[in-house]
Scaffold this active site. Structure first.
Site, mmCIF file in Angstrom:
data_model
loop_
_atom_site.group_PDB
_atom_site.id
_atom_site.type_symbol
_atom_site.label_atom_id
_atom_site.label_comp_id
_atom_site.label_asym_id
_atom_site.label_seq_id
_atom_site.Cartn_x
_atom_site.Cartn_y
_atom_site.Cartn_z
ATOM 1 N N HIS A 132 0.838 -1.185 0.000
ATOM 2 C CA HIS A 132 0.000 0.000 0.000
ATOM 3 C C HIS A 132 0.876 1.238 0.000
ATOM 4 C CE1 HIS A 132 -3.204 2.803 1.129
ATOM 5 N NE2 HIS A 132 -4.010 1.894 0.618
ATOM 6 N N GLU B 254 -7.916 -5.121 -0.656
ATOM 7 C CA GLU B 254 -8.367 -5.997 -1.746
ATOM 8 C C GLU B 254 -8.289 -7.473 -1.356
ATOM 9 O OE1 GLU B 254 -9.634 -4.284 -3.947
ATOM 10 O OE2 GLU B 254 -8.301 -2.935 -5.012
HETATM 11 N N1 COA Z 1 4.275 -7.485 -4.747
HETATM 12 C C1 COA Z 1 5.586 -7.458 -4.987
HETATM 13 N N2 COA Z 1 6.341 -6.354 -4.855
HETATM 14 C C2 COA Z 1 5.723 -5.229 -4.472
HETATM 15 C C3 COA Z 1 4.350 -5.193 -4.191
HETATM 16 C C4 COA Z 1 3.601 -6.371 -4.351
HETATM 17 N N3 COA Z 1 2.298 -6.411 -4.123
HETATM 18 N N4 COA Z 1 4.013 -3.941 -3.832
HETATM 19 C C5 COA Z 1 5.124 -3.219 -3.874
HETATM 20 N N5 COA Z 1 6.168 -3.992 -4.265
HETATM 21 C C6 COA Z 1 7.556 -3.575 -4.438
HETATM 22 C C7 COA Z 1 7.693 -2.807 -5.749
HETATM 23 O O1 COA Z 1 8.035 -3.666 -6.813
HETATM 24 C C8 COA Z 1 8.783 -1.833 -5.437
HETATM 25 O O2 COA Z 1 10.019 -2.446 -5.608
HETATM 26 P P1 COA Z 1 11.231 -1.689 -6.367
HETATM 27 O O3 COA Z 1 11.518 -0.498 -5.498
HETATM 28 O O4 COA Z 1 12.308 -2.705 -6.382
HETATM 29 O O5 COA Z 1 10.716 -1.325 -7.722
HETATM 30 C C9 COA Z 1 8.600 -1.529 -3.949
HETATM 31 O O6 COA Z 1 7.881 -2.637 -3.413
HETATM 32 C C10 COA Z 1 7.798 -0.276 -3.695
HETATM 33 O O7 COA Z 1 6.637 -0.317 -4.494
HETATM 34 P P2 COA Z 1 5.950 0.960 -5.139
HETATM 35 O O8 COA Z 1 5.280 0.568 -6.410
HETATM 36 O O9 COA Z 1 6.893 2.091 -5.181
HETATM 37 O O10 COA Z 1 4.876 1.278 -4.048
HETATM 38 P P3 COA Z 1 3.619 2.167 -4.243
HETATM 39 O O11 COA Z 1 3.377 2.879 -2.983
HETATM 40 O O12 COA Z 1 3.717 2.995 -5.475
HETATM 41 O O13 COA Z 1 2.518 1.062 -4.557
HETATM 42 C C11 COA Z 1 0.735 -0.408 -4.569
HETATM 43 C C12 COA Z 1 1.477 0.656 -3.766
HETATM 44 C C13 COA Z 1 -0.576 -0.758 -3.854
HETATM 45 C C14 COA Z 1 0.399 0.129 -5.967
HETATM 46 C C15 COA Z 1 1.614 -1.666 -4.702
HETATM 47 O O14 COA Z 1 1.938 -2.155 -3.422
HETATM 48 C C16 COA Z 1 0.991 -2.751 -5.575
HETATM 49 O O15 COA Z 1 1.149 -2.729 -6.803
HETATM 50 N N6 COA Z 1 0.270 -3.737 -4.948
HETATM 51 C C17 COA Z 1 -0.382 -4.783 -5.704
HETATM 52 C C18 COA Z 1 -1.694 -4.271 -6.302
HETATM 53 C C19 COA Z 1 -2.758 -4.049 -5.268
HETATM 54 O O16 COA Z 1 -2.956 -4.856 -4.372
HETATM 55 N N7 COA Z 1 -3.499 -2.938 -5.421
HETATM 56 C C20 COA Z 1 -4.575 -2.576 -4.522
HETATM 57 C C21 COA Z 1 -4.204 -1.391 -3.705
HETATM 58 S S1 COA Z 1 -5.372 -1.048 -2.424
#
Ligand code: COA
Length: 371
Positions: free
Chosen positions: A255, A312
């Site tokens: 998140h 989710e």
């Molecule tokens: N699985 C694997 N790796 C994950 C991850 C996940 N669910 N969520 C984050 N990471 C990793 C990213 O790959 C990133 O790694 P990197 O720095 O090597 O590229 C790091 O953790 C930070 O992620 P980032 O995308 O910068 O975090 P964010 O704050 O932008 O993203 C989400 C938050 C929710 C978009 C992200 O955690 C995600 O894509 N989750 C899965 C989708 C999901 O469940 N969405 C519903 C949200 S309520």
């Protein structure tokens, strides 16, 4: 090139002052209009959370009972509105169906009746979501019953059969739990659109478009696919290792704000357990195993970044247990979040301020004309 601060994801940038909700990411706490979300879900109905959000936004809503009656009338009107259901019937996803149906509604006249508009749009989103779920389940849209509670009627229309009181309470608790959540992407979208002075229909259509993305509200369907692919708790680790090894993200984990477990995961798990079904309990056991293993694997890969279950994860478990088609999960999310969107639009309008940030230009400059 300018020297102003820049963050591509606007992380930590405060773009609004709000009385609607607060997300305390470090401790995993969600406050909606002054109360912990845990104390609301399963306690007050969707009608009351809508009332509280509209009141917190500065509007003057009537009682929850009157809002309930208004939602009932508005469900009937949306169902009968020309082109409303047809527009959603060809959509490829539930969010696309809601977006298409809501887009057919008449734009209101400049916000002179913000509470009436909010009730009309909130009801319409529920009707569109239910119609999509029903079609995915192989049936035709079911006419609303204006005397039922909003959650019970949406669930009945979505499945084509009357829910038990526990099931109706389960969807009601879900809609309340997701009704608002700080400055998430779809809420920000709604506020940006509203800040131009345009109508609520336009703001909600845009917000649904933002919610549809897999990084926001589009993850619960894939979470259910994952739980089914894993099958039994003992297979969780190997499945997740393969997924991460292939460079894919684990849906339902991580998140932007929460560094602790998303408090909504616990609420939705509680609502799922309250259905008292051995099948659901078995699904929860798989979900818990996947969550535990995913958390451990992600912690090993990203020791500095806690990645825990988000809303989710247990949305998938709960909405599936309520008999809703997985393709309709994001549409049901919209049916709850629309309460927050409407309230944020009212709050944003009251500021009278156009949201217009800046960008940093990286392109070429024209050649300086020779003197
Ligand atoms: N699985 C694997 N790796 C994950 C991850 C996940 N669910 N969520 C984050 N990471 C990793 C990213 O790959 C990133 O790694 P990197 O720095 O090597 O590229 C790091 O953790 C930070 O992620 P980032 O995308 O910068 O975090 P964010 O704050 O932008 O993203 C989400 C938050 C929710 C978009 C992200 O955690 C995600 O894509 N989750 C899965 C989708 C999901 O469940 N969405 C519903 C949200 S309520």
């Amino acid at each position: 090139m300018g020297t102003e601060a820049f963050d591509a994801g606007l992380a930590g940038v405060v773009v609004a002052e709000t009385r609607l909700s607060e997300v305390e990411g470090e401790v995993g706490r969600l406050i909606i209009a002054g109360d912990d979300a845990e104390a609301l879900a399963g306690v007050i109905p969707f009608e009351e959370v809508l009332r509280r959000l509209l009141a917190a936004a500065g509007a003057a809503p009537p009682s929850a009972a009157e809002i309930g009656a208004g939602l009932g009338r508005a469900r009937v009107a949306a169902f009968a509105a020309r082109g409303f259901l047809e527009a959603g019937s060809r959509a490829a996803s539930g969010a696309a169906a809601v977006r298409a149906s809501v887009a057919t509604l008449e734009a209101e006249d400049g916000g002179s009746d913000p509470v009436g508009d909010a009730i009309r749009i909130a009801a319409a989103v529920g009707v569109a979501a239910a119609a999509f779920a029903r079609r995915r389940g192989g049936g035709s849209p079911v006419a609303p019953d204006p005397s039922a509670s909003h959650a019970a009627d949406v669930l009945r229309a979505a499945r084509g059969s009357s829910p038990s009181p526990e099931e109706a309470a389960g969807l009601d608790g879900y809609l309340v739990t997701v009704s608002d959540h700080g400055m998430n992407a779809s809420t920000f979208t709604a506020r940006v659109v509203a800040s131009t002075g345009t109508d609520l229909v336009s703001a909600v259509v845009a917000a649904v478009g933002a919610l549809k993305g897999p990084l926001h509200g589009g993850a619960p369907g894939p979470v259910l696919d994952m739980l089914e692919a894993v099958g039994t708790p003992d297979r969780a680790r190997a499945w997740l290792e393969a997924e991460l090894g292939a460079g894919r993200r684990i849906m339902g984990m991580g998140h932007r704000i929460y560094r602790a477990r998303d408090p909504r995961a616990a609420i939705l798990e509680r609502l799922a357990r309250s259905l008292r079904s051995a099948e659901v309990d078995e699904r929860i056991a798989i979900a818990r195993a996947v969550e535990r293993e995913a958390e451990a694997l992600l912690a090993a890969r990203k020791p500095d970044r806690p990645l825990k279950a988000n809303v989710e994860f247990f949305t998938a478990v709960l909405l599936d247990a309520l008999g809703l088609h997985r393709d309709a999960f994001t549409a049901m999310f919209a049916a709850g979040r629309v309460a927050g969107w409407c309230a944020h639009v009212i709050e944003q309008r009251a500021t009278g301020r156009l949201v217009r940030p800046a960008s940093r230009y990286l392109g070429p400059m024209p050649a300086t004309p020779s003197a």
